[in-house]
Scaffold this motif. Structure first.
Motif, PDB file in Angstrom:
ATOM      1  N   GLY A 351       0.820  -1.207   0.000  1.00 55.60           N
ATOM      2  CA  GLY A 351       0.000   0.000   0.000  1.00 55.60           C
ATOM      3  C   GLY A 351       0.855   1.257   0.000  1.00 55.60           C
ATOM      4  N   PRO A 352       0.513   2.218   0.863  1.00 55.07           N
ATOM      5  CA  PRO A 352       1.281   3.471   0.928  1.00 55.07           C
ATOM      6  C   PRO A 352       2.512   3.361   1.822  1.00 55.07           C
ATOM      7  CG  PRO A 352      -0.557   3.607   2.437  1.00 55.07           C
ATOM      8  CD  PRO A 352      -0.672   2.262   1.755  1.00 55.07           C
ATOM      9  N   GLY A 353       2.833   2.144   2.279  1.00 52.74           N
ATOM     10  CA  GLY A 353       3.917   1.983   3.234  1.00 52.74           C
ATOM     11  C   GLY A 353       5.263   1.651   2.633  1.00 52.74           C
ATOM     12  N   GLY A 354       5.431   1.866   1.323  1.00 54.72           N
ATOM     13  CA  GLY A 354       6.718   1.542   0.742  1.00 54.72           C
ATOM     14  C   GLY A 354       6.788   1.868  -0.719  1.00 54.72           C
ATOM     15  N   VAL A 355       7.765   1.274  -1.381  1.00 53.26           N
ATOM     16  CA  VAL A 355       8.039   1.518  -2.793  1.00 53.26           C
ATOM     17  C   VAL A 355       8.003   0.187  -3.534  1.00 53.26           C
ATOM     18  CG1 VAL A 355       9.708   2.434  -4.459  1.00 53.26           C
ATOM     19  CG2 VAL A 355       9.530   3.460  -2.170  1.00 53.26           C
ATOM     20  N   LEU A 356       7.340   0.166  -4.688  1.00 50.60           N
ATOM     21  CA  LEU A 356       7.286  -1.025  -5.523  1.00 50.60           C
ATOM     22  C   LEU A 356       8.297  -0.900  -6.656  1.00 50.60           C
ATOM     23  CD1 LEU A 356       3.410  -1.452  -5.755  1.00 50.60           C
ATOM     24  CD2 LEU A 356       4.983  -2.759  -4.319  1.00 50.60           C
ATOM     25  N   VAL A 357       8.955  -2.010  -6.978  1.00 49.12           N
ATOM     26  CA  VAL A 357       9.994  -2.023  -8.005  1.00 49.12           C
ATOM     27  C   VAL A 357       9.605  -3.026  -9.084  1.00 49.12           C
ATOM     28  CG1 VAL A 357      12.438  -2.388  -8.496  1.00 49.12           C
ATOM     29  CG2 VAL A 357      11.724  -1.496  -6.258  1.00 49.12           C
ATOM     30  N   ARG A 358       9.662  -2.592 -10.321  1.00 49.24           N
ATOM     31  CA  ARG A 358       9.390  -3.499 -11.437  1.00 49.24           C
ATOM     32  C   ARG A 358      10.673  -4.238 -11.823  1.00 49.24           C
ATOM     33  NH1 ARG A 358       4.621  -3.256 -13.949  1.00 49.24           N
ATOM     34  NH2 ARG A 358       3.224  -1.495 -13.490  1.00 49.24           N
ATOM     35  N   GLY A 359      10.535  -5.544 -12.032  1.00 50.59           N
ATOM     36  CA  GLY A 359      11.686  -6.339 -12.434  1.00 50.59           C
ATOM     37  C   GLY A 359      12.615  -6.646 -11.274  1.00 50.59           C
ATOM     38  N   HIS A 360      13.730  -7.296 -11.587  1.00 48.09           N
ATOM     39  CA  HIS A 360      14.661  -7.755 -10.551  1.00 48.09           C
ATOM     40  C   HIS A 360      16.106  -7.402 -10.881  1.00 48.09           C
ATOM     41  CE1 HIS A 360      10.988 -10.049  -9.810  1.00 48.09           C
ATOM     42  NE2 HIS A 360      11.403 -10.144  -8.572  1.00 48.09           N
ATOM     43  N   ASP A 361      16.291  -6.320 -11.591  1.00 54.29           N
ATOM     44  CA  ASP A 361      17.629  -5.836 -11.912  1.00 54.29           C
ATOM     45  C   ASP A 361      18.261  -5.268 -10.641  1.00 54.29           C
ATOM     46  OD1 ASP A 361      19.883  -4.380 -12.682  1.00 54.29           O
ATOM     47  OD2 ASP A 361      18.961  -3.649 -14.524  1.00 54.29           O
ATOM     48  N   PRO A 362      19.359  -5.860 -10.143  1.00 57.81           N
ATOM     49  CA  PRO A 362      19.971  -5.362  -8.905  1.00 57.81           C
ATOM     50  C   PRO A 362      20.349  -3.886  -8.972  1.00 57.81           C
ATOM     51  CG  PRO A 362      20.885  -7.490  -9.495  1.00 57.81           C
ATOM     52  CD  PRO A 362      20.057  -7.056 -10.661  1.00 57.81           C
ATOM     53  N   GLY A 363      20.706  -3.396 -10.182  1.00 59.85           N
ATOM     54  CA  GLY A 363      21.044  -1.994 -10.311  1.00 59.85           C
ATOM     55  C   GLY A 363      19.860  -1.088 -10.031  1.00 59.85           C
ATOM     56  N   VAL A 364      18.683  -1.489 -10.518  1.00 60.93           N
ATOM     57  CA  VAL A 364      17.469  -0.717 -10.250  1.00 60.93           C
ATOM     58  C   VAL A 364      17.137  -0.745  -8.765  1.00 60.93           C
ATOM     59  CG1 VAL A 364      14.993  -0.556 -10.707  1.00 60.93           C
ATOM     60  CG2 VAL A 364      16.577  -1.102 -12.577  1.00 60.93           C
ATOM     61  N   TRP A 365      17.244  -1.930  -8.155  1.00 58.79           N
ATOM     62  CA  TRP A 365      16.959  -2.060  -6.729  1.00 58.79           C
ATOM     63  C   TRP A 365      17.946  -1.232  -5.905  1.00 58.79           C
ATOM     64  CZ3 TRP A 365      13.188  -4.905  -4.003  1.00 58.79           C
ATOM     65  CH2 TRP A 365      12.256  -5.548  -4.827  1.00 58.79           C
ATOM     66  N   ALA A 366      19.201  -1.226  -6.288  1.00 55.68           N
ATOM     67  CA  ALA A 366      20.206  -0.442  -5.573  1.00 55.68           C
ATOM     68  C   ALA A 366      19.870   1.042  -5.638  1.00 55.68           C
ATOM     69  CB  ALA A 366      21.592  -0.697  -6.151  1.00 55.68           C
TER      70      ALA A 366
END
Length: 433
Positions: A351-366
């Protein structure tokens, strides 16, 4: 018209609700079964859970609290049996459940609630024999998992897909965790939309709640200025803990000041395909130069788990597939921001308690993690909003909806008399003299 539900038979074949979540095949399903059963029992609804015996020391019957019985059924070897081997034990387990049912008077149970497809196969048989409705929760689905395989993961076998299709067809009601899961049941399994009820899982709001962060850090052995990324769950490709480790390595390389303070805690045990290579994640961390910055911690009690959530700067949930995501909602309930994969039920849980990330690219997650770690005010705001969001997900609300599903299934279930089942279509029926 409603019919009150008095006795529920729950079936959880492949993992006991008493097993420690985060080990072996135990996870969110275990929490769901035990928490809902406890709350049903406290409302005066008797619950009997049928599960497989997994240790020679297990007593045939466990009674965690009044009104809740956990019946251990002998089916196959007590220990060492993998989940992929369990279809071979369906007959033995079903026979044990049938024997237990035969000891009760006719009509003893009002409804059967099966969890996961293996349990659904047994529930289908029991519902037909006991002339009661079958309510089924998939928890995970082979066709969904196979469409989102993690790196190094193996596809679910065709036999599971076939078994799931059969259970979807046989069930009187299907409980979906989210609207997304309901769509997947319809689109991937041709489920009848009229059978599907959306019942969101819950969180224990008494255990998982905001608290003293400094005290939590002291409890788990963290320094005040440590930066903690927390992963909670089974160590297997589906849960993608490697994404957390790879992203952490990029964070350290990009910010030397962070290098001495960053801690990555992997709280869980090897499971699934991960059990075959239990040291793989440690080897990955060492190979990336993270060394002692990555700490492996075994699954723990709920009270201590809540302290870990409170101590964390960010809880990371990078799974390739999640029907809901109990870890995410538990973290939110503790007031800790979550960075999660934009898959399955995680958008609903976060919900509003975080951030969603598309895909699993470690660079994007970093990149996402670096931005959040550099902004304490934003983290605090996400934590506050997440804690408010979690208030809508108490287990009592889940149980309210389940009871309504049970009662509706009981009203709509109209078992065909045995004699009528045996009469071929168009054949004359017997005439009474």
């Amino acid at each position: 018209m409603t019919v009150p539900v008095c006795r529920v038979a729950m079936i959880s074949l492949h993992t006991s609700p008493l097993a420690q979540p985060g080990t072996g095949d135990a996870g969110g399903l275990n929490v769901y079964v035990l928490e809902t059963a406890r709350r049903l029992a406290r409302r005066g609804i008797e619950v009997e859970i049928f599960t497989r015996t997994t240790a020679s020391a297990q007593e045939p019957l466990a009674v965690p609290e009044p009104g809740l019985n956990i019946r251990h059924i002998v089916a196959g070897p007590f220990e060492g049996l993998q989940k992929l081997d369990l279809p071979g034990q369906l007959c033995a387990f079903a026979a044990g459940v049938m024997r237990e049912g035969a000891r009760r008077p006719e009509g003893h149970f009002d409804v059967i609630h099966s969890h996961y497809w293996l349990s659904g196969q047994v529930g289908w048989l029991a519902a037909d024999r006991w002339h009661v409705p079958l309510v089924h929760t998939m928890h995970t689905m082979a066709r969904v998992k196979n469409a989102h395989l993690g790196e190094g993961d193996s596809p679910e076998p065709p036999g599971r897909e076939i078994g799931e299709v059969q259970v979807v067809e046989a069930a009187d009601a299907l409980v979906a965790n989210t609207a997304q899961e309901a769509r997947e049941l319809i689109e991937l399994y041709a489920a009848d939309p009229a059978k599907i009820e959306i019942v969101t899982p819950g969180v224990d709001l008494e255990v998982f709640a905001p608290g003293d962060r400094a005290a939590a850090r002291e409890t788990v052995g963290l320094a005040a200025d440590d930066v903690l990324l927390l992963f909670v769950g089974r160590i297997q490709p589906l849960k993608a803990p490697d994404v957390v480790v790879k992203a952490a390595a990029r964070l350290v390389r990009a910010d030397p000041d962070l290098a001495g303070r960053l801690r990555v805690v992997i709280l869980g045990g090897a499971s699934g395909n991960g059990a075959g290579h239990p040291e793989a994640l440690r080897d990955l961390a060492d190979g990336l130069g993270l060394g002692e910055r990555v700490v492996f911690t075994p699954p723990t009690s709920r009270a201590l788990l809540a302290q870990w959530y409170r101590a964390a700067d960010v809880v990371v949930v990078p799974s390739y597939s999640e029907s809901f995501g109990l870890v995410a909602i538990e973290a939110c309930a503790c007031g800790t921001p979550v960075v999660a994969a934009d898959v399955g039920g995680l958008p609903d849980a976060v919900g509003p308690g975080g951030v969603l990330v598309r895909g699993h690219d470690p660079g994007v997650w970093a990149g996402v993690l670096a931005d959040l770690l550099a902004d304490p005010a934003r983290r605090a705001e996400l934590g506050r909003r997440g804690a408010q969001h979690a208030q809508n997900f108490g287990w009592e609300t889940t149980v309210d909806r389940l009871i309504a599903v049970y009662e509706r299934a009981m009203v709509e279930h109209a078992p065909v008399p045995f004699d009528a089942q045996q009469t071929p279509a168009g054949a004359p029926t017997a005439v009474q003299p």
